[in-house]
Design a protein around this motif. Structure first.
Motif, PDB file in Angstrom:
ATOM      1  N   GLN A  66      -1.865  -6.996  10.456  1.00 48.31           N
ATOM      2  CA  GLN A  66      -1.105  -7.839   9.537  1.00 48.31           C
ATOM      3  C   GLN A  66       0.382  -7.620   9.807  1.00 48.31           C
ATOM      4  N   PRO A  67       1.024  -8.504  10.574  1.00 45.72           N
ATOM      5  CA  PRO A  67       2.436  -8.292  10.947  1.00 45.72           C
ATOM      6  C   PRO A  67       3.397  -8.296   9.763  1.00 45.72           C
ATOM      7  N   THR A  68       3.017  -8.897   8.638  1.00 46.22           N
ATOM      8  CA  THR A  68       3.925  -8.943   7.485  1.00 46.22           C
ATOM      9  C   THR A  68       3.840  -7.693   6.615  1.00 46.22           C
ATOM     10  N   ALA A  69       2.944  -6.752   6.942  1.00 49.71           N
ATOM     11  CA  ALA A  69       2.841  -5.501   6.177  1.00 49.71           C
ATOM     12  C   ALA A  69       3.910  -4.539   6.683  1.00 49.71           C
ATOM     13  N   ILE A  70       5.139  -4.727   6.221  1.00 40.92           N
ATOM     14  CA  ILE A  70       6.280  -3.975   6.733  1.00 40.92           C
ATOM     15  C   ILE A  70       6.228  -2.536   6.220  1.00 40.92           C
ATOM     16  N   ILE A 112       0.847  -1.189   0.000  1.00 41.25           N
ATOM     17  CA  ILE A 112       0.000   0.000   0.000  1.00 41.25           C
ATOM     18  C   ILE A 112       0.886   1.244   0.000  1.00 41.25           C
ATOM     19  N   ILE A 113       0.528   2.211  -0.834  1.00 41.83           N
ATOM     20  CA  ILE A 113       1.178   3.513  -0.853  1.00 41.83           C
ATOM     21  C   ILE A 113       0.092   4.568  -0.613  1.00 41.83           C
ATOM     22  N   LEU A 120       8.951 -14.078  10.206  1.00 38.60           N
ATOM     23  CA  LEU A 120       8.016 -13.182   9.531  1.00 38.60           C
ATOM     24  C   LEU A 120       7.289 -13.864   8.379  1.00 38.60           C
ATOM     25  N   TYR A 121       8.003 -14.686   7.621  1.00 38.12           N
ATOM     26  CA  TYR A 121       7.429 -15.279   6.404  1.00 38.12           C
ATOM     27  C   TYR A 121       7.258 -16.788   6.507  1.00 38.12           C
ATOM     28  N   SER A 122       7.103 -17.298   7.703  1.00 35.63           N
ATOM     29  CA  SER A 122       6.933 -18.744   7.866  1.00 35.63           C
ATOM     30  C   SER A 122       5.628 -19.253   7.254  1.00 35.63           C
ATOM     31  N   LYS A 123       4.598 -18.386   7.194  1.00 29.00           N
ATOM     32  CA  LYS A 123       3.322 -18.798   6.601  1.00 29.00           C
ATOM     33  C   LYS A 123       3.297 -18.620   5.087  1.00 29.00           C
ATOM     34  N   ASP A 124       4.238 -17.896   4.545  1.00 29.60           N
ATOM     35  CA  ASP A 124       4.271 -17.643   3.107  1.00 29.60           C
ATOM     36  C   ASP A 124       5.244 -18.549   2.370  1.00 29.60           C
ATOM     37  N   LEU A 125       6.330 -18.935   3.021  1.00 25.79           N
ATOM     38  CA  LEU A 125       7.397 -19.688   2.361  1.00 25.79           C
ATOM     39  C   LEU A 125       7.621 -21.018   3.048  1.00 25.79           C
ATOM     40  N   ASN A 126       8.057 -21.964   2.251  1.00 21.86           N
ATOM     41  CA  ASN A 126       8.519 -23.241   2.787  1.00 21.86           C
ATOM     42  C   ASN A 126       9.990 -23.062   3.153  1.00 21.86           C
ATOM     43  N   ILE A 127      10.264 -22.813   4.424  1.00 24.26           N
ATOM     44  CA  ILE A 127      11.599 -22.436   4.863  1.00 24.26           C
ATOM     45  C   ILE A 127      12.615 -23.533   4.580  1.00 24.26           C
ATOM     46  N   ILE A 174      -6.557  -7.817   3.404  1.00 22.62           N
ATOM     47  CA  ILE A 174      -5.422  -7.207   4.087  1.00 22.62           C
ATOM     48  C   ILE A 174      -4.413  -8.259   4.511  1.00 22.62           C
ATOM     49  N   SER A 175      -4.830  -9.518   4.568  1.00 22.29           N
ATOM     50  CA  SER A 175      -3.898 -10.601   4.909  1.00 22.29           C
ATOM     51  C   SER A 175      -2.845 -10.809   3.826  1.00 22.29           C
ATOM     52  N   GLN A 176      -3.091 -10.302   2.607  1.00 23.12           N
ATOM     53  CA  GLN A 176      -2.120 -10.428   1.524  1.00 23.12           C
ATOM     54  C   GLN A 176      -1.255  -9.178   1.374  1.00 23.12           C
ATOM     55  N   CYS A 177      -1.395  -8.212   2.266  1.00 23.19           N
ATOM     56  CA  CYS A 177      -0.579  -7.001   2.221  1.00 23.19           C
ATOM     57  C   CYS A 177       0.787  -7.302   2.813  1.00 23.19           C
ATOM     58  N   ARG A 178       1.838  -6.943   2.076  1.00 21.07           N
ATOM     59  CA  ARG A 178       3.201  -7.229   2.524  1.00 21.07           C
ATOM     60  C   ARG A 178       4.060  -5.965   2.653  1.00 21.07           C
ATOM     61  N   GLY A 179       3.486  -4.806   2.524  1.00 20.60           N
ATOM     62  CA  GLY A 179       4.284  -3.598   2.649  1.00 20.60           C
ATOM     63  C   GLY A 179       3.423  -2.360   2.747  1.00 20.60           C
ATOM     64  N   GLN A 180       3.964  -1.308   3.361  1.00 25.89           N
ATOM     65  CA  GLN A 180       3.304  -0.016   3.472  1.00 25.89           C
ATOM     66  C   GLN A 180       4.327   1.082   3.204  1.00 25.89           C
ATOM     67  N   ALA A 181       3.864   2.175   2.604  1.00 27.70           N
ATOM     68  CA  ALA A 181       4.745   3.315   2.328  1.00 27.70           C
ATOM     69  C   ALA A 181       3.941   4.590   2.526  1.00 27.70           C
ATOM     70  N   TYR A 182       4.348   5.394   3.509  1.00 27.25           N
ATOM     71  CA  TYR A 182       3.691   6.664   3.801  1.00 27.25           C
ATOM     72  C   TYR A 182       4.759   7.735   4.003  1.00 27.25           C
ATOM     73  N   ASP A 183       4.314   8.968   4.298  1.00 28.06           N
ATOM     74  CA  ASP A 183       5.269  10.024   4.615  1.00 28.06           C
ATOM     75  C   ASP A 183       5.671   9.915   6.084  1.00 28.06           C
ATOM     76  N   GLY A 184       6.491  10.844   6.509  1.00 31.66           N
ATOM     77  CA  GLY A 184       7.016  10.766   7.866  1.00 31.66           C
ATOM     78  C   GLY A 184       6.205  11.502   8.899  1.00 31.66           C
ATOM     79  N   ALA A 185       4.978  11.906   8.572  1.00 33.10           N
ATOM     80  CA  ALA A 185       4.145  12.608   9.543  1.00 33.10           C
ATOM     81  C   ALA A 185       3.795  11.680  10.700  1.00 33.10           C
ATOM     82  N   SER A 186       3.507  12.270  11.836  1.00 30.60           N
ATOM     83  CA  SER A 186       3.225  11.464  13.026  1.00 30.60           C
ATOM     84  C   SER A 186       1.945  10.661  12.896  1.00 30.60           C
ATOM     85  N   ASN A 187       0.960  11.203  12.171  1.00 30.15           N
ATOM     86  CA  ASN A 187      -0.289  10.447  12.021  1.00 30.15           C
ATOM     87  C   ASN A 187      -0.136   9.249  11.096  1.00 30.15           C
TER      88      ASN A 187
END
Length: 673
Positions: A353-357, A264-265, A623-630, A324-337
C-alpha cells in the motif's frame, strides 16, 4: 354456550317437540343460575347447534331406553375434562374436576357439608322443573349453596403441583438472571478500572467477591446467590472477560470502519513470561475531526523479524475486517526490523500500500538521539550513572534519607529533593540531574557521614561516591548533561502537545538544533567553562588532566601519543564532541520522508489560506490521486482565502488551522466514491 336468556329465546331450535322444549327450559334455568354466580353447581345444556348425539359411546341400556348423551361442542366445553349430564337425568350439586389423562388422570370433587342442604341439589338430584326458578332462588340463599361456592372457588384458585413447581422454577430463573446481570456489571466495573478480578490463592478475598459482598448488603437474594458460587469460577470469569472484550472491540471497529481511513501503530515488547508480544493500535479521525487512538490488542509472535511482524499485522487487519488498502499511515520504533529501509515492516507494508506513509515517533527520535550521545560521551555517561547510584543509595534507605534531609534543612531548606532517573523517557531526566547539582554539597556531607558510620557495603559505596564527587570532571559532566537534556526536554514537551502541527514540530526541532549549533562556538564554551569553574569552587578539586596509559604497540594507532596541554583543552574536546553529535543525530533522526510529506501538505493549505496561491505539489498529487479529486481540490484551495477572510482580521497571516464539526466546519476536498 349461550350467555343470556335473550339469546336463548332468539336461538333456532331443530323442532317443536317436547324434548326440544325441555332443552330450552334447561338452558334458561342454567343461564339464570350462571347470572347469579352458581355455575359451580349446574351446567346448562348447549344449543342444538352445539350438541352432538354420541350414539357410538352409548350403552345398550341407554339405546333401548332412548336416553341420549349430549356432548357440548362449544368453545366453553371442548375439553374432555368437563363432565356432562344426560338430558333426561336430574342435575346434581356435586362438582367433579378431572385433571390429566391416562395414568395421570385425577378427579377432585366436593359436596356441601351443611346439614340443612337440600337433597335435590346434593344427593338425589333436581327434577322439579316446573318450579325450577323458585327453587333455584331459594337454593341461592341457603348456607349449603354459599359453602359450595366458597369451596369451588378455592379449588379453582388452587394450582396443581406441576404448575406450582413451574412457577417456582420461573421465579428462580428470574432471580438468577438478575444476579447474573449484577455479576456482569461488577466485572465490567473492575475491567474498566483496570483492577484485578481474583485474589491471591483464595478467590473469596478477590476484588470481585468483595465487591459483590458489598452490593449484597442491600439485597438478600444476592447474599443467597453468592453462597452458591455460581458463575464465579476462573474459567467462567475468563470467558466473560473475553466476551466483554470482544464486544468492546466490535464497537471500536465499527467506529474505525465508519471513518474509512486509518493508520497503524505497532510496537513489540517482552512480557514477564519471556514471550514476545506485538502491540497494535489504530489511529483514526471521526466525522467531528476528533483524533482517536484505540488499542486493538497484544498478539504473541514466535519471532521479532520483519517478515513475522508484518504477517502478524496483516493477519490482525484481516481479522478486524480492515482493508489494508485503506491504511494511510504507519508508526513504529526505530529498530531495524521495524523501520529498515529495504526489508523492515514499514517497507513491506509500503510495498503493498504505497499511501501507508511511515512516520517515526518524534519524541522517540529525541530519546534515541540522547541515548546515542550518552553512549559516545564518557563524561555524560559517568554523570548519569552517578545520579542513578546516588539516588538509589539515599532514597532506598529511610535512615540515609533522614540523614540527607537533616543536612538539607541545615544548608538550604528551599532546594529540590532528590528524584530518581526515569528508566525509559530520557527527556525527563533534567529534574534528577538538577537536584543532584543543587544538593551537591549536602550530598558530600551525607556520603561522608555514611562512610564513617557504616561498615557494610553501603559505607564502601558512599566512600567511593564521595571521592568521585570531589573531582572537577564529575561536576563538569553533570553541568554539561543538564544543558544537553534541558534543551531536549523542552523539545519533547512541544512535540507531545495534542495541538502540535507538523509545522510546529519542524520549527521546534530547528530551534533545538540551532541551540546546539550555537553552543559549538568557542566563546560559548568559554562562558560555560568559566561558569562551571566558579560554581565548582570549594566543592571539588581544581581541574586536572586524566592519567594517561601507554597501550601496547600492536594496538596503538597513533592517537595515544597525543597529550592535551591543559585540563581546559581536554574538557573542550568533550564539549564539542557532544554538541556535534547532537546536531548530527537530530538531522539523521528527523529527516523522514513521511514527516516531510505531512509538513508539505500542511504548508500548502496554510499558504493558500494566507492568499499565496500555490499549486498542489506533485508528490501529493501522485500519492493521493485515487483518494482526492485533484482538480476540485485545486479550485477549493483558490477559493480558500475568501472563506478565511470572513473569520480572520485583515492583515493577519494564517499559521495554524483547526477543523471543527461538520456543521460548523468545512471540507477541503471532495472524496471519490
Amino acid at each position: 354456550m349461550l350467555s343470556s336468556e335473550a339469546e336463548i329465546e332468539t336461538a333456532e331450535w331443530t323442532d317443536g317437540s317436547d324434548v326440544t322444549k325441555k332443552r330450552k327450559q334447561d338452558a334458561v334455568a342454567g343461564v339464570h343460575d350462571h347470572q347469579n354466580g352458581v355455575e359451580a353447581h349446574f351446567v346448562a345444556p348447549a344449543t342444538p347447534a352445539q350438541l352432538e348425539l354420541n350414539s357410538d359411546n352409548q350403552s345398550s341400556e341407554q339405546k333401548d331406553s332412548g336416553t341420549e348423551i349430549a356432548k357440548c361442542l362449544g368453545p366453553c366445553c371442548n375439553e374432555e375434562t368437563i363432565l356432562y349430564q344426560t338430558r333426561e337425568e336430574a342435575l346434581l350439586a356435586q362438582t367433579v374436576i378431572i385433571y390429566g389423562s391416562g395414568r395421570n388422570k385425577r378427579e377432585r370433587s366436593f359436596q356441601a357439608s351443611c346439614s340443612k342442604a337440600d337433597g335435590a341439589f346434593s344427593i338425589e338430584g333436581f327434577s322439579n322443573w316446573k318450579k325450577a326458578l323458585e327453587k333455584f332462588a331459594d337454593h341461592e340463599r341457603c348456607q349449603a349453596h354459599k359453602e359450595a361456592c366458597i369451596k369451588f372457588n378455592a379449588i379453582m384458585k388452587q394450582k396443581s403441583v406441576d404448575e406450582q413447581l413451574k412457577l417456582v422454577a420461573q421465579k428462580e430463573q428470574i432471580e438468577r438472571r438478575q444476579m447474573f446481570l449484577t455479576l456482569l456489571s461488577s466485572l465490567r466495573y473492575l475491567l474498566r478500572q483496570g483492577l484485578a478480578v481474583r485474589g491471591h490463592g483464595d478467590d473469596s478475598e478477590g476484588n470481585l467477591s468483595q465487591l459483590l459482598k458489598a452490593r449484597a448488603e442491600d439485597s438478600i437474594a444476592l447474599q443467597k446467590w453468592i453462597k452458591t458460587g455460581s458463575y464465579q469460577s476462573p474459567e467462567v470469569l475468563n470467558e466473560l472477560t473475553n466476551t466483554i472484550g470482544a464486544e468492546v472491540l466490535r464497537e471500536v471497529l465499527n467506529g474505525i470502519k465508519s471513518s474509512r481511513w486509518f493508520s497503524i501503530i505497532g510496537d513489540e515488547t517482552r512480557d514477564i513470561s519471556n514471550s514476545e508480544q506485538l502491540s497494535i493500535s489504530i489511529r483514526w479521525v471521526d466525522k467531528d475531526y476528533s483524533i482517536h487512538e484505540d488499542f486493538i490488542g497484544m498478539f504473541k509472535v514466535p519471532k521479532t523479524d520483519a517478515e513475522t511482524l508484518s504477517l502478524a499485522i496483516e493477519d490482525v487487519l484481516v481479522r478486524c475486517v480492515l482493508p489494508i488498502s485503506q491504511c494511510r499511515g504507519q508508526a513504529y520504533d526505530g529498530a531495524s526490523n521495524m523501520a529498515g529501509p529495504k526489508s523492515g515492516v514499514a517497507a513491506r507494508i509500503l510495498q503493498r500500500q504505497p499511501t501507508a506513509i511511515p512516520v517515526h515517533c518524534l519524541c522517540h527520535c529525541i530519546n534515541l538521539c540522547l541515548q546515542d550521545v550518552s553512549r559516545k560521551c564518557k563524561c555524560i555517561r559517568d554523570a548519569l550513572d552517578l545520579v542513578y547510584e546516588l539516588v538509589g543509595l539515599i532514597k532506598y534507605s529511610p535512615k540515609r534519607e533522614h540523614l540527607f534531609t537533616q543536612y538539607q534543612l541545615q544548608d538550604s531548606p528551599n532546594i529540590h529533593r532528590l528524584k530518581p532517573l526515569c528508566p525509559t523517557r530520557w527527556t525527563c531526566r533534567t529534574g534528577s540531574i538538577n537536584a543532584v547539582i543543587e544538593n551537591y554539597a549536602v550530598l558530600q556531607q551525607t556520603l561522608e557521614e555514611i562512610a564513617e558510620t557504616c561498615r557494610d557495603e553501603y559505607g564502601r559505596k558512599a566512600a567511593g561516591f564521595q571521592a568521585l564527587m570531589g573531582k572537577f570532571s564529575t561536576f563538569f559532566g553533570l553541568k554539561l548533561a543538564h544543558v544537553v537534556f534541558g534543551a531536549s526536554e523542552q523539545l519533547s514537551t512541544t512535540l507531545q502537545s495534542k495541538d502540535t502541527t507538523a509545522q510546529d514540530a519542524r520549527l521546534a526541532v530547528n530551534l533545538c538544533k540551532a541551540f546546539y549549533d550555537r553552543q559549538r562556538d568557542a566563546s560559548a564554551f568559554q562562558i560555560f567553562y568559566q561558569a562551571v569553574l566558579l560554581e565548582a569552587n570549594g566543592k571539588t578539586e581544581p581541574p586536572t588532566l586524566p592519567r594517561y596509559s601507554n597501550p601496547p604497540k600492536r594496538i596503538n594507532d597513533g592517537d595515544a601519543n597525543f597529550r592535551f596541554a591543559t585540563a581546559e583543552h581536554y574538557h573542550r574536546r568533550e564539549y564539542f564532541e557532544i554538541m556535534e553529535s547532537l546536531s548530527g543525530e537530530l538531522d539523521a533522526r528527523f529527516d523522514q520522508k513521511g514527516f516531510h510529506l505531512a509538513a508539505l501538505v500542511e504548508a500548502t493549505i496554510l499558504d493558500n489560506c494566507s492568499g499565496k496561491s500555490y499549486p498542489i505539489p506533485k508528490e501529493v498529487q501522485d500519492l493521493y490521486s485515487k483518494d482526492l479529486n485533484i482538480d476540485r481540490l485545486q479550485t477549493q484551495l483558490s477559493m480558500l482565502p475568501d472563506l478565511v477572510k470572513s473569520y480572520v482580521l485583515e492583515g493577519k497571516q494564517i499559521t495554524k488551522l483547526k477543523l471543527t464539526t461538520r456543521d460548523g466546519g468545512w471540507m477541503l476536498a471532495e472524496l471519490k466514491e
